[in-house]
Design an enzyme around this catalytic site. Structure first.
Site, PDB file in Angstrom:
ATOM      1  N   CYS A  81     111.760  39.325  35.620  1.00 39.73           N
ATOM      2  CA  CYS A  81     110.016  39.085  35.062  1.00 39.73           C
ATOM      3  C   CYS A  81     110.146  37.824  35.218  1.00 39.73           C
ATOM      4  O   CYS A  81     110.814  37.144  34.577  1.00 39.73           O
ATOM      5  CB  CYS A  81     109.818  39.951  33.192  1.00 39.73           C
ATOM      6  N   CYS A  87     106.454  35.207  26.500  1.00 40.15           N
ATOM      7  CA  CYS A  87     106.624  36.449  26.706  1.00 40.15           C
ATOM      8  C   CYS A  87     107.108  37.062  24.646  1.00 40.15           C
ATOM      9  O   CYS A  87     106.830  37.174  23.831  1.00 40.15           O
ATOM     10  CB  CYS A  87     106.362  37.498  26.910  1.00 40.15           C
ATOM     11  N   CYS A  90     111.277  40.727  25.558  1.00 37.62           N
ATOM     12  CA  CYS A  90     113.310  40.711  25.920  1.00 37.62           C
ATOM     13  C   CYS A  90     113.737  39.073  25.659  1.00 37.62           C
ATOM     14  O   CYS A  90     113.352  38.595  25.562  1.00 37.62           O
ATOM     15  CB  CYS A  90     113.145  40.860  27.105  1.00 37.62           C
ATOM     16  N   GLN A 294     111.150  58.171  18.828  1.00 39.19           N
ATOM     17  CA  GLN A 294     111.687  56.963  18.707  1.00 39.19           C
ATOM     18  C   GLN A 294     111.030  56.803  20.724  1.00 39.19           C
ATOM     19  O   GLN A 294     110.493  57.120  21.389  1.00 39.19           O
ATOM     20  CB  GLN A 294     113.200  58.015  19.565  1.00 39.19           C
ATOM     21  N   TYR A 323     113.137  58.960   5.196  1.00 39.97           N
ATOM     22  CA  TYR A 323     112.096  58.664   6.672  1.00 39.97           C
ATOM     23  C   TYR A 323     112.208  59.492   7.947  1.00 39.97           C
ATOM     24  O   TYR A 323     112.631  59.238   9.193  1.00 39.97           O
ATOM     25  CB  TYR A 323     112.628  57.382   7.141  1.00 39.97           C
ATOM     26  N   CYS A 419     117.862  50.418  12.580  1.00 43.28           N
ATOM     27  CA  CYS A 419     118.008  49.270  13.332  1.00 43.28           C
ATOM     28  C   CYS A 419     118.322  47.762  13.226  1.00 43.28           C
ATOM     29  O   CYS A 419     117.395  47.125  14.621  1.00 43.28           O
ATOM     30  CB  CYS A 419     116.997  49.584  14.252  1.00 43.28           C
TER      31      CYS A 419
END
Length: 462
Positions: A81, A87, A90, A294, A323, A419
């Site tokens: 990238c 950015c 990532c 998702q 949730y 997560c």
């Protein structure tokens, strides 16, 4: 100077130090030690020997940046990238994908060693489930807009800064979201639509949200604005429809608050349908603008299969889906359960969840607006006791009241989808003290090229 004294040397900002990197940290940085002080080095990889410059000093740690790599890791590759280093979206593009998967398993291990005192020998920790093609997997983009002279740009705020980086072709986004966002930017520019200026707190359009159904191909655009009225609104809608005939839903969400939250409370339908369709396995879902779904549909199927495997349903169990969002996990389990009940604080999600259950012909599903810590005790009091509780909380983990609620409900199993390995390990530590044991820990790579890792943790009541 004695050895004891030398170990207490304080680091200072700007200082240059040699470091051997031991592992990857939870935010994707390299972690090493200098005179017993833990140092986090952005962009460094395990096994590398680097000369680093200290950028920030804290009482118990320091942050640094690479000045020179003395010994390179064989896992280091050139990030494909062009704006990767600016950015911040990532964190691991400079690492071979197979090694990313090993690093993510190690991030989970570190969290459990820290918070539960369980090590690799005691933990039933599996290898990370990865992707065959770890690119173009995100079905939704949320890009802030700004004006640079006459040009409209859309992107993310740069790493550790408040400078907006224009992201034209994000490599982890589905190609359709990139193309649609580019076109919407051009329409806003051509029609000279008012763009929000965050510094001055003036202007109207602040964010472009684009969502694509991987299987259905349906595309939804949501324009987040500071006010309901958009001058030349009808012309804007017609121009988007003309240039993007594949877009089936154009929505507006109003958020005039000074906040980091993307969405406000009010959503308006500008054109087309209010929802788009998406398919996971044999199930199809209706998604409204604010409903959580998702972001990586291909890996979601693998994730939900792991949840189903962990729930070990025989057809007689009562299941709670806390949730629940639009009811995706509950639907995945419905045919193997006696009854599924779910709850979510977002009203639109519950409307979608009820609709999705009805659409699939399930009558053993019940969804309510509100928090699990409010509904679960109410149901238990009414004599409805859950056998399995599936919980998929935000990054902050489970609310303390919810943990207490689950402990009091005494389900045979808890399936915790997380997560954030740190908050998962903290919550599991609480549950273990109350008689639950960890049966399996399964990391799933939902976000390749980033440091994020999803984990399915199955816990059994002794």
């Amino acid at each position: 100077m004695s050895k004891k004294q030398s170990s207490a040397v304080k680091l200072s900002e700007g200082q240059t130090i040699p470091i051997t990197v031991k592992r990857i940290g939870i935010n994707g940085e390299g972690v090493g030690f200098f005179k017993k002080t833990v140092v986090f080095i952005e962009g460094a990889l395990p096994g590398e020997e680097v000369v680093a410059q200290v950028t920030k000093v804290f009482p118990n740690r320091a942050e640094a940046k690479i000045k020179r790599i003395r010994k390179r890791s064989s896992d280091r590759i050139k990030p494909p990238c062009p704006v990767y280093d600016q950015c911040g979206g990532c964190q691991l593009q400079h690492m071979k994908y197979e090694s990313q998967l090993k690093a993510k398993r190690d991030i989970v291990l570190q969290a459990f060693e820290r918070h539960t005192k369980l090590g690799e020998k005691e933990l039933p920790l599996q290898p990370t489930i990865g992707m065959e093609d770890p690119w173009g997997y995100r079905n939704k983009s949320q890009l802030q807009v700004a004006k640079q002279k006459e040009q409209v740009i859309a992107g993310l705020y740069g790493l550790n800064s408040h400078r907006l980086i224009d992201i034209s072709e994000c490599m982890v986004q589905h190609p359709s979201t990139n193309r649609v966002t580019q076109t919407v930017k051009k329409v806003l520019e051509d029609l000279n639509i008012s763009i929000y200026n965050e510094r001055k707190r003036k202007g109207i359009v602040r964010t472009i949200v684009t969502r694509v159904g991987f299987e259905s191909g349906e595309i939804q655009i949501v324009l987040i604005t500071t006010q309901q009225d958009i001058p030349r609104k009808q012309l804007l809608v017609e121009e988007i429809q003309k240039r993007l005939p594949e877009v089936v839903s154009i929505m507006q969400n109003v958020n005039g608050k000074k906040t980091s939250l993307i969405f406000g409370e009010k959503t308006l339908q500008l054109a087309g349908k209010e929802v788009i369709q998406e398919t996971l396995g044999d199930l199809s879902f209706e998604l409204s603008a604010r409903a959580f779904f998702q972001l990586n549909p291909k890996q979601t199927v693998k994730l939900y299969d792991e949840v189903k495997d962990a729930a070990k349903l025989s057809g007689t169990e009562r299941v709670i889906d806390a949730y629940c969002g639009v009811g995706t996990i509950g639907l995945w389990l419905a045919e193997s359960a006696a009854e599924v009940r779910g709850m979510d604080v977002i009203k639109e999600s519950i409307v979608n969840a009820r609709k999705n259950a009805k659409q699939h012909g399930y009558h053993n599903m019940k969804y309510e607006v509100g928090k699990a810590e409010e509904w679960v005790p109410k149901w238990v009091k009414e004599g409805w006791k859950p056998d399995v509780i599936v919980v998929d909380p935000p990054r902050t983990g489970c609310d303390n009241i919810l943990l207490e609620t689950m402990i009091k409900a005494k389900p045979k199993r808890i399936v915790y989808v997380s997560c954030n390995p740190s908050t998962l390990a903290k919550d599991v530590s609480v549950l273990m003290k109350k008689g639950f044991t960890v049966e399996k820990l399964q990391p799933v790579d939902m976000f390749p090229q980033t440091s994020h890792v999803e984990v399915v943790c199955s816990l059994v009541l002794k």
